[in-house]
Structure formats: C-alpha cells, structure tokens
Design a protein around this motif. Structure first.
Motif, PDB file in Angstrom:
ATOM      1  N   GLY A  22      15.374   4.107 -11.699  1.00 54.12           N
ATOM      2  CA  GLY A  22      16.692   3.834 -11.630  1.00 54.12           C
ATOM      3  C   GLY A  22      17.033   2.559 -10.965  1.00 54.12           C
ATOM      4  N   ALA A  23      18.049   2.640 -10.392  1.00 55.36           N
ATOM      5  CA  ALA A  23      18.378   1.327  -9.581  1.00 55.36           C
ATOM      6  C   ALA A  23      17.469   0.695  -8.618  1.00 55.36           C
ATOM      7  N   ALA A  24      16.718   1.526  -7.992  1.00 54.16           N
ATOM      8  CA  ALA A  24      15.399   0.912  -7.407  1.00 54.16           C
ATOM      9  C   ALA A  24      14.650  -0.015  -8.343  1.00 54.16           C
ATOM     10  N   ALA A  25      14.567   0.259  -9.643  1.00 51.94           N
ATOM     11  CA  ALA A  25      13.753  -0.568 -10.528  1.00 51.94           C
ATOM     12  C   ALA A  25      14.379  -1.869 -10.715  1.00 51.94           C
ATOM     13  N   GLU A  26      15.735  -1.867 -10.675  1.00 55.81           N
ATOM     14  CA  GLU A  26      16.468  -3.104 -10.954  1.00 55.81           C
ATOM     15  C   GLU A  26      16.283  -4.077  -9.595  1.00 55.81           C
ATOM     16  N   GLU A  27      16.273  -3.388  -8.555  1.00 54.07           N
ATOM     17  CA  GLU A  27      16.071  -4.251  -7.134  1.00 54.07           C
ATOM     18  C   GLU A  27      14.875  -4.469  -6.863  1.00 54.07           C
ATOM     19  N   PHE A  28      13.835  -3.578  -7.175  1.00 55.17           N
ATOM     20  CA  PHE A  28      12.596  -4.094  -6.643  1.00 55.17           C
ATOM     21  C   PHE A  28      11.478  -4.175  -8.004  1.00 55.17           C
ATOM     22  N   ASN A  29      11.024  -5.327  -8.378  1.00 52.15           N
ATOM     23  CA  ASN A  29      10.017  -5.366  -9.520  1.00 52.15           C
ATOM     24  C   ASN A  29       8.672  -5.337  -9.217  1.00 52.15           C
ATOM     25  N   GLY A  30       8.019  -4.133  -9.392  1.00 48.84           N
ATOM     26  CA  GLY A  30       6.937  -4.180  -8.886  1.00 48.84           C
ATOM     27  C   GLY A  30       6.268  -2.664  -8.605  1.00 48.84           C
ATOM     28  N   MET A  31       5.335  -2.591  -8.169  1.00 45.80           N
ATOM     29  CA  MET A  31       4.762  -1.022  -7.598  1.00 45.80           C
ATOM     30  C   MET A  31       4.254  -1.391  -6.267  1.00 45.80           C
ATOM     31  N   LEU A  32       4.127  -0.158  -5.378  1.00 46.80           N
ATOM     32  CA  LEU A  32       3.789  -0.375  -4.121  1.00 46.80           C
ATOM     33  C   LEU A  32       2.437   0.428  -4.111  1.00 46.80           C
ATOM     34  N   THR A  33       1.285   0.027  -3.527  1.00 43.58           N
ATOM     35  CA  THR A  33      -0.020   0.666  -3.805  1.00 43.58           C
ATOM     36  C   THR A  33      -0.055   1.148  -2.083  1.00 43.58           C
ATOM     37  N   LEU A  34      -0.591   2.448  -2.081  1.00 49.51           N
ATOM     38  CA  LEU A  34      -0.456   3.101  -0.699  1.00 49.51           C
ATOM     39  C   LEU A  34      -1.944   3.441  -0.390  1.00 49.51           C
ATOM     40  N   THR A  35      -2.261   3.228   0.874  1.00 48.02           N
ATOM     41  CA  THR A  35      -3.309   3.872   1.584  1.00 48.02           C
ATOM     42  C   THR A  35      -3.248   5.306   1.527  1.00 48.02           C
ATOM     43  N   GLU A  36      -4.462   6.133   1.835  1.00 54.26           N
ATOM     44  CA  GLU A  36      -4.273   7.370   2.146  1.00 54.26           C
ATOM     45  C   GLU A  36      -3.419   7.592   3.321  1.00 54.26           C
ATOM     46  N   THR A  37      -3.524   7.109   4.419  1.00 51.36           N
ATOM     47  CA  THR A  37      -2.455   7.199   5.543  1.00 51.36           C
ATOM     48  C   THR A  37      -1.303   6.829   5.181  1.00 51.36           C
TER      49      THR A  37
END
Length: 95
Positions: A22-37
């Motif tokens: 949604g709107a987040a895709a327009e504001e933030f171009n990319g992905m976040l990789t998360l650690t297990e924590t």
C-alpha cells in the motif's frame, strides 16, 4: 507500540523479510531483512505493553541475558521509531 506502516512478513530462502504494501510501498522502496530476534520483536510489538515485557519475551525464547535483550530491543525500537514504521501509544512515549 503500534505498527504504522503496512508490511507483509515473508520467509524467502530461509530469511525473514518485511515487504511494504500500500502506501508504505510508495514511501519505502525496498525490503527489510530481520534477524530471528528482530522477527520476534516485530511480532510482539503490539502485544506487549513495555520494554520490560519485551525483554521477558526474548529471554524466554533465546539464550540472552536481560541487559543484552534490553539494549538490543531499545536499539531496534529506536530505529523503527526514527524511520516511522512504529509509533508510541503511551502519552509519556515510554512504549
């Protein structure tokens, strides 16, 4: 805390990522990789009412001491607040 951006959490090639929608895709171009924590913190952000409760969740799930869990959680939450992905729900801005 409240998550203010729309993300879908997915596991791709053994890694957990947050994909904006949604709107987040327009504001933030990319992905976040998360650690297990970070994944556990993200999943529990809206379920716990304090930093201490989150530390308890982490120490129950991982072999980590309370001080390390507290520092790591505070650092991640601070960064998520800074980039606008989450917001404090308490008036005193403590959580």
């Amino acid at each position: 805390m409240r998550i203010v951006k729309e993300f879908i959490m997915r596991t791709v090639a053994g890694e957990t990522i947050l994909v904006p929608t949604g709107a987040a895709a327009e504001e933030f171009n990319g992905m976040l990789t998360l650690t297990e924590t970070a994944k556990v913190i993200w999943e529990n952000l809206e379920k716990v009412d304090s930093l201490d409760e989150m530390v308890h969740v982490l120490t129950e799930q991982f072999e980590v001491d309370q001080e390390t869990a507290k520092q790591d959680t505070a650092a991640l939450v601070s960064e998520l607040l800074r980039i606008g992905f989450i917001e404090c729900t308490k008036e005193d801005r403590t959580w």
